[in-house]
Write an enzyme that holds these catalytic residues in place. Sequence first.
Site, mmCIF file in Angstrom:
data_model
loop_
_atom_site.group_PDB
_atom_site.id
_atom_site.type_symbol
_atom_site.label_atom_id
_atom_site.label_comp_id
_atom_site.label_asym_id
_atom_site.label_seq_id
_atom_site.Cartn_x
_atom_site.Cartn_y
_atom_site.Cartn_z
ATOM 1 N N LEU A 1 35.790 66.048 55.396
ATOM 2 C CA LEU A 1 36.362 65.531 54.156
ATOM 3 C C LEU A 1 37.152 66.660 53.515
ATOM 4 O O LEU A 1 36.738 67.823 53.583
ATOM 5 C CB LEU A 1 35.270 65.061 53.190
ATOM 6 C CG LEU A 1 34.412 63.856 53.599
ATOM 7 C CD1 LEU A 1 33.308 63.628 52.574
ATOM 8 C CD2 LEU A 1 35.258 62.601 53.744
ATOM 9 N N ASP A 2 38.271 66.340 52.884
ATOM 10 C CA ASP A 2 39.052 67.353 52.176
ATOM 11 C C ASP A 2 38.186 68.021 51.112
ATOM 12 O O ASP A 2 37.272 67.396 50.545
ATOM 13 C CB ASP A 2 40.272 66.721 51.492
ATOM 14 C CG ASP A 2 41.300 66.200 52.484
ATOM 15 O OD1 ASP A 2 41.216 66.548 53.670
ATOM 16 O OD2 ASP A 2 42.190 65.446 52.049
ATOM 17 N N ARG A 3 38.499 69.255 50.812
ATOM 18 C CA ARG A 3 37.693 70.019 49.849
ATOM 19 C C ARG A 3 37.519 69.318 48.485
ATOM 20 O O ARG A 3 36.413 69.294 47.946
ATOM 21 C CB ARG A 3 38.316 71.418 49.658
ATOM 22 C CG ARG A 3 37.453 72.316 48.801
ATOM 23 C CD ARG A 3 37.826 73.781 48.911
ATOM 24 N NE ARG A 3 36.770 74.594 48.315
ATOM 25 C CZ ARG A 3 36.652 75.894 48.463
ATOM 26 N NH1 ARG A 3 37.513 76.556 49.199
ATOM 27 N NH2 ARG A 3 35.656 76.563 47.894
#
Length: 228
Positions: A62-64
């Site tokens: 997942l993106d940060r």
Amino acid sequence: MPITEKDILFEDNHLIAVNKRAGDIVQVDETGDEPLDEQVKKYIAKKYNKPNGAFLGVVHRLDRPVSGVILFAKTSKALERMNAAFKNREVKKTYWAVVRNKPEKEAATLIHWLIKNPQKNVVTYYKSEVANSQRAELSYRLIGHLDGYYLLEVDPITGRSHQIRVQLSSMNCPIVGDNKYGYPRGSRKGSICLHARRLQFLHPVKKEPVNIFAKLPVDGFWERFEHM
């Protein structure tokens, strides 16, 4: 902040799922911040008294700035089988996103071709195929609104980098807080209102249906949408 029991959404001998906090990175990067996979390894080693550490395989990312369900494998067999399940699109992923602009259509499917610039970590979308692009497809539906904000449920068909962020932005619905893709301002917490709500798949060893569900972050804004 270390992982604790309350962060765990699902665990058995083969898999462990965590409700990722926005701002956590999944794997080590150039920032040098402690990644989530290392935090989960420490949690497992402490819980099961494994002084030599624990095996943990990263199944997806997942993106940060995104929160929600993220799954890890505790055995090499589970890792191999879950990697194949994601690759073969046998895992159903459901996200919730909050946007400020109401989409023209309350439900639709979006198809674009994406190119990522790794130096700038930005993805550009195209309406038709171009050289070196990857096809991206998602469906969304409007499921609620509150105080001028709109809640979308998003089902990505493909799993491209920044896909949901750039595709929603393409219809003038940038995600709240996502100034990289058109929202007027970023969040002071480094988060955006995109949450991996649910993950559904067939267990890689037991062959039973697994349905993992993640509550929304409690941050004074997100949780107001919890019961929509």
